[in-house]
Design a protein around this motif. Sequence first.
Motif, PDB file in Angstrom:
ATOM      1  N   ILE A   1     126.768 -21.431 -27.100  1.00 48.28           N
ATOM      2  CA  ILE A   1     126.197 -22.453 -27.986  1.00 48.28           C
ATOM      3  C   ILE A   1     126.152 -23.768 -27.230  1.00 48.28           C
ATOM      4  N   CYS A   2     125.002 -24.419 -27.246  1.00 48.58           N
ATOM      5  CA  CYS A   2     124.847 -25.757 -26.673  1.00 48.58           C
ATOM      6  C   CYS A   2     124.464 -26.706 -27.804  1.00 48.58           C
ATOM      7  N   PHE A   3     125.295 -27.702 -28.042  1.00 47.98           N
ATOM      8  CA  PHE A   3     125.076 -28.653 -29.141  1.00 47.98           C
ATOM      9  C   PHE A   3     125.047 -30.073 -28.611  1.00 47.98           C
ATOM     10  N   THR A   4     124.088 -30.856 -29.080  1.00 43.71           N
ATOM     11  CA  THR A   4     124.035 -32.290 -28.791  1.00 43.71           C
ATOM     12  C   THR A   4     124.094 -33.036 -30.109  1.00 43.71           C
ATOM     13  N   GLY A   5     125.027 -33.983 -30.228  1.00 46.20           N
ATOM     14  CA  GLY A   5     125.152 -34.728 -31.479  1.00 46.20           C
ATOM     15  C   GLY A   5     126.437 -35.522 -31.526  1.00 46.20           C
ATOM     16  N   SER A   6     126.926 -35.743 -32.726  1.00 43.82           N
ATOM     17  CA  SER A   6     128.099 -36.594 -32.918  1.00 43.82           C
ATOM     18  C   SER A   6     129.390 -35.829 -32.656  1.00 43.82           C
ATOM     19  N   GLU A   7     130.453 -36.596 -32.419  1.00 39.42           N
ATOM     20  CA  GLU A   7     131.763 -35.979 -32.211  1.00 39.42           C
ATOM     21  C   GLU A   7     132.211 -35.237 -33.469  1.00 39.42           C
ATOM     22  N   ARG A   8     131.923 -35.804 -34.633  1.00 37.19           N
ATOM     23  CA  ARG A   8     132.333 -35.164 -35.891  1.00 37.19           C
ATOM     24  C   ARG A   8     131.713 -33.773 -36.021  1.00 37.19           C
ATOM     25  N   VAL A   9     130.406 -33.674 -35.823  1.00 32.18           N
ATOM     26  CA  VAL A   9     129.738 -32.376 -35.942  1.00 32.18           C
ATOM     27  C   VAL A   9     130.119 -31.479 -34.769  1.00 32.18           C
ATOM     28  N   GLY A  10     130.369 -32.078 -33.601  1.00 29.32           N
ATOM     29  CA  GLY A  10     130.802 -31.294 -32.449  1.00 29.32           C
ATOM     30  C   GLY A  10     132.078 -30.526 -32.734  1.00 29.32           C
ATOM     31  N   ARG A  11     132.988 -31.130 -33.481  1.00 28.46           N
ATOM     32  CA  ARG A  11     134.222 -30.441 -33.846  1.00 28.46           C
ATOM     33  C   ARG A  11     133.927 -29.243 -34.764  1.00 28.46           C
ATOM     34  N   ILE A  12     132.959 -29.411 -35.664  1.00 25.96           N
ATOM     35  CA  ILE A  12     132.576 -28.316 -36.558  1.00 25.96           C
ATOM     36  C   ILE A  12     131.988 -27.166 -35.752  1.00 25.96           C
ATOM     37  N   VAL A  13     131.126 -27.498 -34.790  1.00 26.37           N
ATOM     38  CA  VAL A  13     130.518 -26.479 -33.936  1.00 26.37           C
ATOM     39  C   VAL A  13     131.595 -25.746 -33.137  1.00 26.37           C
TER      40      VAL A  13
END
Length: 503
Positions: free
Chosen positions: A207-219
């Motif tokens: 999984i490659c995710f770009t976004g906020s730290e908050r959503v990054g933790r969810i990912v």
Amino acid sequence: MGSKPHRKLPALEIGQYDGGSGHAPSVQDVHVQLRDARSSRLMHARRMRATQLKGLGRLLVEGEQELLDALASDLGKPPVEAHLTEIDIVKHEVDFALLHLSEWMEAHHARVPMMLQPASAKTEPQPKGAALVIGAWNYPVQVLLGPLVGALAAGNVVALKPSELAPATSAVIARLVPRYLDPRAVRVVEGGAGVAAELLELEWDHICFTGSERVGRIVAEAAARHLTPVTLELGGKSPAVVLDGNLHAAARRIAHGKALNAGQTCTAPDYVLAVGQGMEKLPEVIHRAFVRFFGRDASTSRDYGRIVNRKAFDRLVGFIEDAEIDRSVTVIGGRHDAETLYIEPTVLVGVDPASPIMQEEIFGPLLPILRVESLDEAMQFINARPSPLAAYLFSERPRPHSAFEQQVRAGAIAFNVCNLHAGMSTLPFGGVGASGMGNYHGRFGFDTFSQLRPVFSKTALVDTLKIAYPPYRKGKTRVVRSVNLGSASKQKLEVNPGDKPGM
């Protein structure tokens, strides 16, 4: 990409979703189809990888105007800026990958210790399988299709989830991708947070995710349930330290880095630390740079973008209003218009380090400038906060460069310039700590989406391993231990004293 006409893909490789019926498949259907393609080794051959990369290149060329119009609609992004920071970066990634694809795919032979001969060993990059790429709204083309280049080059099948906060760009990508890329290999899944949550419930190989730290933790939490490796690009408060050198050039480069995409750039200078005496003019010099770029009223400039939506606009205006209430803060600029989502490039002087604007990534055209007494104080200030995606030092002296490199923890270090490192195929792009993990671009993207698999081969025609079989009498034990030591003895001095033995 060359001027020769491109060969059309076979109908199956260029057809629409569901045979052109116009009905988007469910998240579950996409997942099943991609895993079937993974199992069939659809993307393993070099020719298939190259075909998909060329298709992506054609998409960027032939769909250019649609993408430009969508980026203007979503972010007010000027055409030149959209070319430089979105489309052209991905085009270069495609060209770079096609140029080096055969080299990247090569297996590399490894040395075998003498006591294990005759035998051979090699490492070979293998596709991880089915990858999920979740894009962000601030660069909705680059951060979605950029990782796609590495994933395709590495031989993966890919699900793309564009950001719903850039709806026009999401729609264009969803329309163009199945025209140029084999829908067995690449699928676009549109939707909001609910669709993203559905995707994250499923098992992916990367999984490659770009976004906020908050959503990054969810990912990361969702990926951990399946032991899925992740690449997280999360941003953070990237500092710019101004120490010495050409003050006017530094001001222009900081202003340019901050104003790009109206400040909605993860590597933009989030705040400035002005070191020592002689920096009193820096705020006004930076403001004059903004005026030089966009005129006295940036709202009339065709080269200046807009804030993505009203929620983000209100948050940024709240920072300005807080600063205007605080009599100790000088606000240079600050004009805004809710109807057009316009916020003027604004310099804030004398901001309290404990104020809200200094506690979270600004992600807008507001630039706090704080004064510190020394480079050491500046570095302590940076390191006392979560590690940023980038850290910038403006100085012409090698000794400060060396100290900054050694002592500042950040995803990237750059001297006398902002943002440029993030667009280079020869450098990895990624964060550290709170600003993310993993990286991509160029070879680094290929490696991210590959498993480097070891292959060891030894003939059984002559069983030279008899000496290693039990029972272990005294003489045999001595020989067996010499085999183990012999394979590592030359490397023994290279082992760090604190290293723990592996499995």
